[in-house]
Design a protein around this motif. Structure first.
Motif, PDB file in Angstrom:
ATOM      1  N   ALA A  53      57.189  -7.648 -14.463  1.00 48.27           N
ATOM      2  CA  ALA A  53      58.375  -7.589 -13.433  1.00 48.27           C
ATOM      3  C   ALA A  53      57.951  -8.342 -12.391  1.00 48.27           C
ATOM      4  O   ALA A  53      58.670  -9.098 -11.600  1.00 48.27           O
ATOM      5  CB  ALA A  53      58.550  -6.299 -12.815  1.00 48.27           C
ATOM      6  N   LYS A  54      56.448  -8.564 -11.781  1.00 50.22           N
ATOM      7  CA  LYS A  54      56.162  -9.599 -11.021  1.00 50.22           C
ATOM      8  C   LYS A  54      55.849 -10.903 -11.234  1.00 50.22           C
ATOM      9  O   LYS A  54      55.660 -11.803 -10.368  1.00 50.22           O
ATOM     10  CB  LYS A  54      54.668  -8.866 -10.159  1.00 50.22           C
ATOM     11  CG  LYS A  54      54.961  -7.915  -9.197  1.00 50.22           C
ATOM     12  CD  LYS A  54      53.549  -7.299  -8.873  1.00 50.22           C
ATOM     13  CE  LYS A  54      52.793  -8.340  -7.836  1.00 50.22           C
ATOM     14  NZ  LYS A  54      53.030  -8.374  -6.425  1.00 50.22           N
ATOM     15  N   GLY A  55      55.862 -11.219 -12.551  1.00 44.94           N
ATOM     16  CA  GLY A  55      55.469 -12.383 -13.131  1.00 44.94           C
ATOM     17  C   GLY A  55      54.155 -13.052 -12.880  1.00 44.94           C
ATOM     18  O   GLY A  55      53.861 -14.093 -12.542  1.00 44.94           O
ATOM     19  N   ARG A  56      53.170 -11.815 -12.885  1.00 43.79           N
ATOM     20  CA  ARG A  56      51.713 -12.229 -12.429  1.00 43.79           C
ATOM     21  C   ARG A  56      51.109 -13.126 -13.738  1.00 43.79           C
ATOM     22  O   ARG A  56      51.061 -12.823 -14.620  1.00 43.79           O
ATOM     23  CB  ARG A  56      50.892 -11.046 -12.115  1.00 43.79           C
ATOM     24  CG  ARG A  56      51.041 -10.509 -10.836  1.00 43.79           C
ATOM     25  CD  ARG A  56      49.973  -9.860 -10.590  1.00 43.79           C
ATOM     26  NE  ARG A  56      49.897  -9.525  -9.149  1.00 43.79           N
ATOM     27  CZ  ARG A  56      49.245  -8.339  -8.726  1.00 43.79           C
ATOM     28  NH1 ARG A  56      48.268  -8.190  -9.286  1.00 43.79           N
ATOM     29  NH2 ARG A  56      49.251  -8.069  -7.286  1.00 43.79           N
ATOM     30  N   PRO A  57      50.399 -14.279 -13.353  1.00 44.38           N
ATOM     31  CA  PRO A  57      49.796 -15.048 -14.492  1.00 44.38           C
ATOM     32  C   PRO A  57      48.542 -14.582 -14.936  1.00 44.38           C
ATOM     33  O   PRO A  57      47.976 -15.058 -15.764  1.00 44.38           O
ATOM     34  CB  PRO A  57      49.803 -16.373 -13.792  1.00 44.38           C
ATOM     35  CG  PRO A  57      49.694 -16.035 -12.173  1.00 44.38           C
ATOM     36  CD  PRO A  57      50.508 -15.031 -12.106  1.00 44.38           C
ATOM     37  N   PRO A 140      50.884  -2.584  -7.107  1.00 41.25           N
ATOM     38  CA  PRO A 140      50.697  -3.755  -6.205  1.00 41.25           C
ATOM     39  C   PRO A 140      51.908  -3.890  -5.240  1.00 41.25           C
ATOM     40  O   PRO A 140      52.853  -3.025  -5.057  1.00 41.25           O
ATOM     41  CB  PRO A 140      50.684  -5.044  -7.362  1.00 41.25           C
ATOM     42  CG  PRO A 140      51.325  -4.360  -8.370  1.00 41.25           C
ATOM     43  CD  PRO A 140      51.464  -2.816  -8.281  1.00 41.25           C
ATOM     44  N   SER A 141      51.790  -4.943  -4.331  1.00 43.51           N
ATOM     45  CA  SER A 141      52.828  -4.951  -3.355  1.00 43.51           C
ATOM     46  C   SER A 141      54.332  -5.522  -4.374  1.00 43.51           C
ATOM     47  O   SER A 141      54.074  -6.226  -5.290  1.00 43.51           O
ATOM     48  CB  SER A 141      52.704  -6.097  -2.390  1.00 43.51           C
ATOM     49  OG  SER A 141      52.274  -7.402  -3.071  1.00 43.51           O
ATOM     50  N   ALA A 142      55.493  -4.925  -3.910  1.00 46.69           N
ATOM     51  CA  ALA A 142      56.785  -5.184  -4.655  1.00 46.69           C
ATOM     52  C   ALA A 142      57.384  -6.385  -4.460  1.00 46.69           C
ATOM     53  O   ALA A 142      58.627  -6.193  -4.211  1.00 46.69           O
ATOM     54  CB  ALA A 142      57.584  -3.773  -4.485  1.00 46.69           C
ATOM     55  N   ASN A 143      56.495  -7.465  -4.792  1.00 47.81           N
ATOM     56  CA  ASN A 143      57.264  -8.742  -4.643  1.00 47.81           C
ATOM     57  C   ASN A 143      56.932  -9.499  -5.861  1.00 47.81           C
ATOM     58  O   ASN A 143      56.033  -9.299  -6.452  1.00 47.81           O
ATOM     59  CB  ASN A 143      56.810  -9.611  -3.461  1.00 47.81           C
ATOM     60  CG  ASN A 143      55.204  -9.534  -3.513  1.00 47.81           C
ATOM     61  OD1 ASN A 143      54.622  -8.509  -2.983  1.00 47.81           O
ATOM     62  ND2 ASN A 143      54.732 -10.632  -4.085  1.00 47.81           N
ATOM     63  N   PRO A 144      57.794 -10.450  -6.293  1.00 49.69           N
ATOM     64  CA  PRO A 144      57.393 -11.315  -7.398  1.00 49.69           C
ATOM     65  C   PRO A 144      56.166 -12.096  -6.951  1.00 49.69           C
ATOM     66  O   PRO A 144      55.788 -12.489  -5.876  1.00 49.69           O
ATOM     67  CB  PRO A 144      58.578 -12.423  -7.567  1.00 49.69           C
ATOM     68  CG  PRO A 144      59.637 -11.768  -6.828  1.00 49.69           C
ATOM     69  CD  PRO A 144      59.064 -10.923  -5.671  1.00 49.69           C
ATOM     70  N   VAL A 148      55.830 -13.220  -0.387  1.00 52.72           N
ATOM     71  CA  VAL A 148      55.225 -12.464   0.729  1.00 52.72           C
ATOM     72  C   VAL A 148      55.503 -11.072   0.285  1.00 52.72           C
ATOM     73  O   VAL A 148      56.622 -10.617  -0.365  1.00 52.72           O
ATOM     74  CB  VAL A 148      55.872 -12.669   2.040  1.00 52.72           C
ATOM     75  CG1 VAL A 148      55.317 -14.178   2.417  1.00 52.72           C
ATOM     76  CG2 VAL A 148      57.406 -12.579   2.124  1.00 52.72           C
ATOM     77  N   SER A 149      54.644 -10.113   0.694  1.00 48.08           N
ATOM     78  CA  SER A 149      54.950  -8.743   0.677  1.00 48.08           C
ATOM     79  C   SER A 149      56.016  -8.038   1.347  1.00 48.08           C
ATOM     80  O   SER A 149      56.250  -8.666   2.428  1.00 48.08           O
ATOM     81  CB  SER A 149      53.603  -7.981   1.088  1.00 48.08           C
ATOM     82  OG  SER A 149      52.459  -8.280   0.256  1.00 48.08           O
ATOM     83  N   PRO A 150      56.720  -7.256   0.591  1.00 49.03           N
ATOM     84  CA  PRO A 150      58.086  -6.820   1.215  1.00 49.03           C
ATOM     85  C   PRO A 150      57.596  -5.550   2.314  1.00 49.03           C
ATOM     86  O   PRO A 150      56.781  -4.684   1.939  1.00 49.03           O
ATOM     87  CB  PRO A 150      58.766  -6.103   0.103  1.00 49.03           C
ATOM     88  CG  PRO A 150      57.678  -5.825  -0.976  1.00 49.03           C
ATOM     89  CD  PRO A 150      56.638  -6.727  -0.710  1.00 49.03           C
ATOM     90  N   VAL A 177      50.925  -4.882   6.831  1.00 52.19           N
ATOM     91  CA  VAL A 177      50.184  -5.976   6.187  1.00 52.19           C
ATOM     92  C   VAL A 177      49.234  -4.873   5.045  1.00 52.19           C
ATOM     93  O   VAL A 177      49.453  -3.714   5.322  1.00 52.19           O
ATOM     94  CB  VAL A 177      48.837  -6.792   6.990  1.00 52.19           C
ATOM     95  CG1 VAL A 177      49.449  -7.678   7.795  1.00 52.19           C
ATOM     96  CG2 VAL A 177      48.061  -5.664   7.607  1.00 52.19           C
ATOM     97  N   GLU A 178      48.813  -5.448   4.156  1.00 51.51           N
ATOM     98  CA  GLU A 178      47.983  -4.520   2.839  1.00 51.51           C
ATOM     99  C   GLU A 178      47.177  -3.826   3.366  1.00 51.51           C
ATOM    100  O   GLU A 178      46.459  -4.251   4.724  1.00 51.51           O
ATOM    101  CB  GLU A 178      47.906  -5.348   1.643  1.00 51.51           C
ATOM    102  CG  GLU A 178      49.040  -5.876   0.683  1.00 51.51           C
ATOM    103  CD  GLU A 178      49.512  -7.228   1.273  1.00 51.51           C
ATOM    104  OE1 GLU A 178      49.293  -7.651   2.381  1.00 51.51           O
ATOM    105  OE2 GLU A 178      50.008  -7.311   0.192  1.00 51.51           O
ATOM    106  N   SER A 179      46.546  -2.697   2.763  1.00 48.58           N
ATOM    107  CA  SER A 179      45.560  -1.988   3.124  1.00 48.58           C
ATOM    108  C   SER A 179      44.068  -3.059   3.039  1.00 48.58           C
ATOM    109  O   SER A 179      43.882  -3.794   2.138  1.00 48.58           O
ATOM    110  CB  SER A 179      45.210  -0.998   2.056  1.00 48.58           C
ATOM    111  OG  SER A 179      44.939  -1.268   0.792  1.00 48.58           O
TER     112      SER A 179
HETATM  113 MG    MG Z   1      50.642  -8.699  -2.948  1.00 49.25          MG
END
Ligand code: MG
Ligand code: TXA
Length: 313
Positions: A53-57, A140-144, A148-150, A177-179
């Protein structure tokens, strides 16, 4: 494409979210830092869907979210220092990387490392969803990938609508911002600055070394704990040479198949298990891996396969 449900922040929304998660579907949810893209951390298929879903490489390791310290102890080994840090900062925007306890997490969550990143979010809806679901959530953060993180439900929708089952709408995230990620495997190391100020951690632990993360390792040794087959691995193998174990993809004769139907999400879910199994079968002979297309999750699969095939000293 699926229709992405927008869930209201009430009892019905939480139970619908938990139901979808139990089916192995993905549900984005608010935390105090950013929205997370949640999936059952014990399910290979659910975790493979997160990367898809995130399209992570790459299969970089994900954070496992649990409701409290008791649940965290199921998945990680806590020494006295880790217990003290957790008592001081959980629930809250601090993630701890700790030695992995063999307890049923998908190897895709930990990228097959010997450690695991654990977080106890403070947000009441994250807490509510974790308790309604009753298990650990990889999130993980819910963005492609690369965006940027949503910090609001509509940001999640803008990036991932049609690719995930639901978004639990909790309004804006307070921290944004993330943890902060603190490694406690080989002495305390700051792996990522974030929601908990470093000064607060240093007040408790003393000066912190800035470590590389598994995503951006600053020393080759940090990848050494990745599982690597002892057998020689030959990639893009169109044929099988005598004695080789064949790890297939798609239809055709082989000893083990990542996905007989050529489904990349299924292949990703099977990848780490299949490498171990092929290694056992090979018993010192080579492993010939069928070509996997370099699209979608295929890029992450090939990245991991190239590491498995890399020369080792
Ligand atoms: Mg992230
Ligand atoms: O605020 C947050 O932490 C958000 C919200 C949703 O909770 N989550 C988040 O998750 O940022 P994620 O999965 O994107 O964070 C992954 C980070 C990566 O930088 C990764 O390198 C590090 O955690 N990480 C995970 N497991 C690790 C491990 N075993 N060793 C070192 N770093 C690890």
């Amino acid at each position: 494409m699926v229709k992405t449900e927008l869930l209201l922040p009430d009892a019905a929304g939480l139970s619908r979210g938990a139901e979808l998660l139990r089916e192995g579907a993905l549900v984005a949810f608010p935390t105090e830092t950013v929205y997370g893209l949640g999936g059952d951390a014990r399910s290979d298929l659910a975790v493979a869907r997160i990367f898809d879903a995130k399209g992570r490489p790459r299969f970089n390791p994900l954070i496992v979210h649990v409701p409290d310290l008791v649940a965290a102890r199921e998945f990680a080994v806590f020494d006295a220092r880790a217990e003290a840090v957790a008592a001081a900062f959980w629930p809250g925007p601090l993630t701890l990387v700790l030695p992995l306890r063999a307890a049923g997490l998908s190897p895709l969550v930990t990228a097959d490392l010997g450690s695991v990143a654990i977080r106890v979010p403070a947000h009441p809806l994250a807490q509510g969803l974790l308790r309604a679901f009753g298990g650990p959530l990889a999130a993980p953060s819910a963005n492609p990938s690369g965006r940027v993180s949503p910090t609001r439900a509509d940001h999640v929708m803008a990036g991932l609508a049609g690719r995930i089952a639901a978004v639990l709408d909790g309004g804006a995230c307070a921290v944004g911002v993330e943890s902060t990620i603190l490694g406690l495997v080989d002495g305390p190391q700051l792996l990522r600055p974030g929601g908990v100020p470093v000064e607060m951690l240093e007040a408790m632990l003393g000066p912190l070394a800035m470590g590389g993360s598994a995503e951006k390792p600053n020393a080759p040794g940090q990848l050494a704990s990745h599982y690597a087959p002892s057998a020689a691995v030959r990639l893009e193998a169109e044929d099988v040479r005598s004695g080789e174990v064949r790890l297939g993809f798609g239809p055709g004769a082989c000893d083990l198949n990542l996905s007989a139907t050529g489904d990349l999400v299924e292949a990703a879910a099977n990848l780490f298990h299949s490498l171990r199994e092929a290694d056992l079968l090979a018993a010192g002979r080579g492993i010939a891996v069928a070509p996997v297309p370099e699209v979608g999750l295929g890029r992450a699969i090939n990245d991991r396969l190239r590491r498995a095939a890399a020369p080792r000293g």
